[in-house]
Design a protein around this motif. Sequence first.
Motif: not given
Length: 112
Positions: A37-39, A47, A66, A70-71, A74
């Motif tokens: 994911w990227y934040s 990533p 999980s 939050s992204s 994903m």
Amino acid sequence: PEHSIIRQSYNSTERFDHFQESEMPSHLNADGFGVGWYSPALDDPMPCVFTSTLPAWNNKNLWQLSEKISSPLMFAHVRAASPGSPVTDSNCHPFTVGTFMFMHNGGLSDFL
């Protein structure tokens, strides 16, 4: 959720293989998994990736992550190794190169 990475690891309904009866059933993806994911909240273009050779249904860290991640973007991958293919962390997707994250199906040679 119906298409969660955990459910896809033990009850995949969208994968069809021609395994012999003595090999792993086509609904199991038990040879590892990965999430990426990227934040944007961290103001960091790199990533984030978490992979494991454990089955997704049996990884306590995945369950805990999980609930907190939050992204807007994903990636999730479950792995069923081809016969003879090693089950190693280096074979668990997603992969990263710089700010890029990707997954693939098959083999890549001489990529870098």
